[in-house]
Design a protein around this motif. Structure first.
Motif, mmCIF file in Angstrom:
data_model
loop_
_atom_site.group_PDB
_atom_site.id
_atom_site.type_symbol
_atom_site.label_atom_id
_atom_site.label_comp_id
_atom_site.label_asym_id
_atom_site.label_seq_id
_atom_site.Cartn_x
_atom_site.Cartn_y
_atom_site.Cartn_z
ATOM 1 N N SER A 70 -14.353 -7.586 -3.802
ATOM 2 C CA SER A 70 -14.212 -9.101 -4.365
ATOM 3 C C SER A 70 -13.927 -9.386 -5.737
ATOM 4 C CB SER A 70 -15.975 -9.673 -4.201
ATOM 5 O OG SER A 70 -16.730 -8.761 -5.017
ATOM 6 N N ASP A 71 -14.710 -9.513 -6.498
ATOM 7 C CA ASP A 71 -14.319 -9.961 -8.149
ATOM 8 C C ASP A 71 -13.516 -9.053 -8.859
ATOM 9 O OD1 ASP A 71 -15.407 -12.297 -6.943
ATOM 10 O OD2 ASP A 71 -17.413 -11.870 -8.143
ATOM 11 N N LEU A 72 -13.711 -7.867 -8.901
ATOM 12 C CA LEU A 72 -13.224 -7.023 -10.078
ATOM 13 C C LEU A 72 -11.819 -6.367 -9.622
ATOM 14 C CD1 LEU A 72 -16.375 -4.896 -11.074
ATOM 15 C CD2 LEU A 72 -15.648 -6.941 -12.175
ATOM 16 N N ASN A 73 -11.053 -6.269 -10.597
ATOM 17 C CA ASN A 73 -9.739 -5.475 -10.293
ATOM 18 C C ASN A 73 -9.977 -4.010 -10.469
ATOM 19 O OD1 ASN A 73 -8.252 -7.751 -10.112
ATOM 20 N ND2 ASN A 73 -7.759 -7.706 -12.449
ATOM 21 N N ILE A 74 -9.891 -3.451 -9.310
ATOM 22 C CA ILE A 74 -10.175 -2.105 -9.041
ATOM 23 C C ILE A 74 -8.987 -1.371 -8.116
ATOM 24 C CG2 ILE A 74 -12.811 -2.559 -9.149
ATOM 25 C CD1 ILE A 74 -12.693 -1.891 -6.217
ATOM 26 N N SER A 75 -9.094 0.096 -7.973
ATOM 27 C CA SER A 75 -8.276 0.717 -7.201
ATOM 28 C C SER A 75 -9.274 0.960 -5.794
ATOM 29 C CB SER A 75 -7.885 2.030 -7.615
ATOM 30 O OG SER A 75 -7.041 1.600 -8.937
ATOM 31 N N CYS A 88 9.640 10.196 -3.838
ATOM 32 C CA CYS A 88 8.571 9.036 -4.566
ATOM 33 C C CYS A 88 9.235 8.062 -5.147
ATOM 34 C CB CYS A 88 7.667 10.047 -5.381
ATOM 35 S SG CYS A 88 6.534 10.978 -4.279
ATOM 36 N N ALA A 89 10.528 7.611 -4.794
ATOM 37 C CA ALA A 89 11.164 6.726 -5.521
ATOM 38 C C ALA A 89 10.638 5.429 -5.536
ATOM 39 C CB ALA A 89 12.840 6.748 -5.284
ATOM 40 N N ASP A 90 9.906 5.113 -4.497
ATOM 41 C CA ASP A 90 9.118 3.451 -4.371
ATOM 42 C C ASP A 90 8.282 3.709 -3.616
ATOM 43 O OD1 ASP A 90 10.100 3.254 -1.647
ATOM 44 O OD2 ASP A 90 12.103 2.866 -2.638
ATOM 45 N N SER A 91 7.404 2.511 -3.596
ATOM 46 C CA SER A 91 5.948 2.669 -2.643
ATOM 47 C C SER A 91 5.998 2.651 -1.487
ATOM 48 C CB SER A 91 5.200 1.438 -3.135
ATOM 49 O OG SER A 91 5.852 0.190 -2.920
ATOM 50 N N VAL A 92 7.527 2.594 -0.831
ATOM 51 C CA VAL A 92 7.325 2.561 0.896
ATOM 52 C C VAL A 92 7.415 3.897 1.153
ATOM 53 C CG1 VAL A 92 8.370 0.317 0.543
ATOM 54 C CG2 VAL A 92 9.989 2.124 0.606
ATOM 55 N N HIS A 93 7.537 4.947 0.471
ATOM 56 C CA HIS A 93 7.647 6.120 1.039
ATOM 57 C C HIS A 93 6.128 6.986 1.194
ATOM 58 C CE1 HIS A 93 11.932 5.709 0.133
ATOM 59 N NE2 HIS A 93 12.134 5.985 1.316
ATOM 60 N N TYR A 94 6.222 8.042 1.663
ATOM 61 C CA TYR A 94 5.008 8.881 1.514
ATOM 62 C C TYR A 94 5.069 10.283 0.975
ATOM 63 C CZ TYR A 94 5.406 6.084 5.839
ATOM 64 O OH TYR A 94 5.743 5.386 6.632
ATOM 65 N N PRO A 109 0.877 -1.174 0.199
ATOM 66 C CA PRO A 109 -0.165 -0.012 -0.012
ATOM 67 C C PRO A 109 0.896 1.217 -0.159
ATOM 68 C CG PRO A 109 -0.605 -1.387 1.685
ATOM 69 C CD PRO A 109 0.568 -1.933 1.233
ATOM 70 N N VAL A 110 0.308 2.314 -0.598
ATOM 71 C CA VAL A 110 1.111 3.611 -0.666
ATOM 72 C C VAL A 110 0.160 4.447 0.205
ATOM 73 C CG1 VAL A 110 1.657 5.459 -2.034
ATOM 74 C CG2 VAL A 110 1.804 3.239 -2.857
ATOM 75 N N ILE A 111 0.997 5.294 0.948
ATOM 76 C CA ILE A 111 0.217 6.419 1.944
ATOM 77 C C ILE A 111 0.672 7.696 1.590
ATOM 78 C CG2 ILE A 111 0.139 7.138 4.219
ATOM 79 C CD1 ILE A 111 0.798 4.235 5.253
ATOM 80 N N PHE A 112 -0.023 8.556 1.224
ATOM 81 C CA PHE A 112 0.133 9.867 1.026
ATOM 82 C C PHE A 112 -0.836 10.766 1.706
ATOM 83 C CE2 PHE A 112 -2.490 8.455 -2.205
ATOM 84 C CZ PHE A 112 -3.576 9.346 -2.590
ATOM 85 N N VAL A 116 -4.220 1.437 -3.061
ATOM 86 C CA VAL A 116 -3.820 0.205 -3.783
ATOM 87 C C VAL A 116 -4.312 0.122 -5.191
ATOM 88 C CG1 VAL A 116 -2.944 -1.134 -1.756
ATOM 89 C CG2 VAL A 116 -5.221 -1.271 -2.579
ATOM 90 N N VAL A 117 -3.711 -0.274 -6.111
ATOM 91 C CA VAL A 117 -4.506 -0.431 -7.293
ATOM 92 C C VAL A 117 -4.631 -1.781 -7.984
ATOM 93 C CG1 VAL A 117 -3.686 1.873 -8.069
ATOM 94 C CG2 VAL A 117 -2.163 -0.028 -8.468
ATOM 95 N N ASN A 118 -5.394 -2.027 -8.821
ATOM 96 C CA ASN A 118 -5.581 -3.203 -9.645
ATOM 97 C C ASN A 118 -5.499 -4.467 -8.612
ATOM 98 O OD1 ASN A 118 -5.648 -1.864 -12.109
ATOM 99 N ND2 ASN A 118 -3.518 -2.098 -12.131
ATOM 100 N N VAL A 119 -6.576 -4.497 -7.830
ATOM 101 C CA VAL A 119 -6.507 -5.496 -6.778
ATOM 102 C C VAL A 119 -7.906 -6.152 -6.718
ATOM 103 C CG1 VAL A 119 -4.867 -4.838 -5.095
ATOM 104 C CG2 VAL A 119 -7.071 -3.970 -4.808
ATOM 105 N N ARG A 120 -8.219 -7.539 -6.258
ATOM 106 C CA ARG A 120 -9.253 -8.105 -6.253
ATOM 107 C C ARG A 120 -9.292 -9.144 -5.072
ATOM 108 N NH1 ARG A 120 -9.906 -11.790 -11.525
ATOM 109 N NH2 ARG A 120 -11.774 -12.261 -10.208
ATOM 110 N N HIS A 121 -10.232 -9.478 -4.508
ATOM 111 C CA HIS A 121 -10.376 -10.308 -3.230
ATOM 112 C C HIS A 121 -9.746 -9.772 -2.221
ATOM 113 C CE1 HIS A 121 -12.993 -13.302 -5.548
ATOM 114 N NE2 HIS A 121 -11.852 -13.388 -6.536
#
Length: 245
Positions: free
Chosen positions: A144-149, A188-194, A98-101, A121-126
């Protein structure tokens, strides 16, 4: 998880006494054992090279992907009797971090004594996305089923020093991102930063202005070269005319 192997068991100790064992994925036949003639694997592209039947008829699927999620049907024929079984398999893709901002639009009011953070988060399901304060659940949202953000807000007082974390999980794994409210914005070099949205916009604007400046410099240089060339052409024409006359 994707890449794992899964075995669907027939719960029999020996295939002797069974005239036929057949496996289907949905309506497609994928594998079978028939009498003493041996084992057969049907040419279904999503399972090619991944299936294995043992002597009991149990089916192993190797190197699974999300395309192997679905209903599997086992048919065991004993004499004139069919003994069916149904298995439901779900294969989960690896979870993103997850990305926090900072939600600058909601946090910019001078009247506010708090700041709004978004965990996204982006493009996740279940999955379920949750905010925790220490070990206490504050809020969550599921898909649940769909790939969403997904995005989940958290309001924090400016001087507060509690420990917060955002957790993304499904039934087989989880990813956690911790919120350090003492750090306003990192790279913002990677997702672990805010990173606050305002800084992102500023960086994009600066990059765009630098690009425009570079193009403008090239245009001016080309124009200057053409101007210098144009100034020399009348002398050449005069010489040519003087030669003719």
């Amino acid at each position: 998880m994707e890449g794992d192997s899964v075995t669907l068991k027939t719960d029999v100790t020996d295939k002797q006494g069974y005239d036929k064992i057949e496996w289907r994925f949905g309506e497609e036949r994928i594998a079978r054992i028939k009498g003493v003639n041996g084992t057969y694997y049907d040419e279904v592209w999503r399972f090619r090279g991944r299936l294995q039947l043992d002597h009991t008829g149990s089916l192993t699927i190797r190197n699974t992907t999300t395309e192997h999620t679905g209903v599997y049907r086992l048919s065991m024929k004993v004499g004139n009797e069919d003994i069916p079984k149904i298995y439901r398999v779900t294969v989960y893709a690896p979870l993103p971090i997850p990305v926090i901002f900072i939600d600058t639009l909601q946090s910019s009011s001078s009247e506010r004594s708090s700041r709004i953070y978004l965990c996204s988060v982006v493009n996740v399901r279940h999955v379920t996305l949750s905010w925790y304060k220490g070990n206490s659940l504050l809020s969550n949202i599921s898909v649940s089923d769909l790939n969403i953000s997904l995005s989940l807000p958290l309001e924090v007082e400016y001087q507060e020093k509690n420990t917060y974390s955002c957790v993304l999980n499904n039934p087989v794994s989880n990813q956690t991102q911790h919120l350090d409210i003492t750090q306003l914005c990192h790279t913002c070099a990677d997702s672990v930063h805010y990173c606050g949205t305002a800084e992102v916009v500023i960086r994009l604007v600066v990059s765009a202005l630098m690009g425009v400046a570079a193009v403008a410099a090239i245009v001016v240089l080309v124009y200057d070269i053409k101007s210098r060339t144009g100034e020399k052409r009348p002398d050449i024409n005069l010489r040519q005319r003087s030669i003719r006359y």
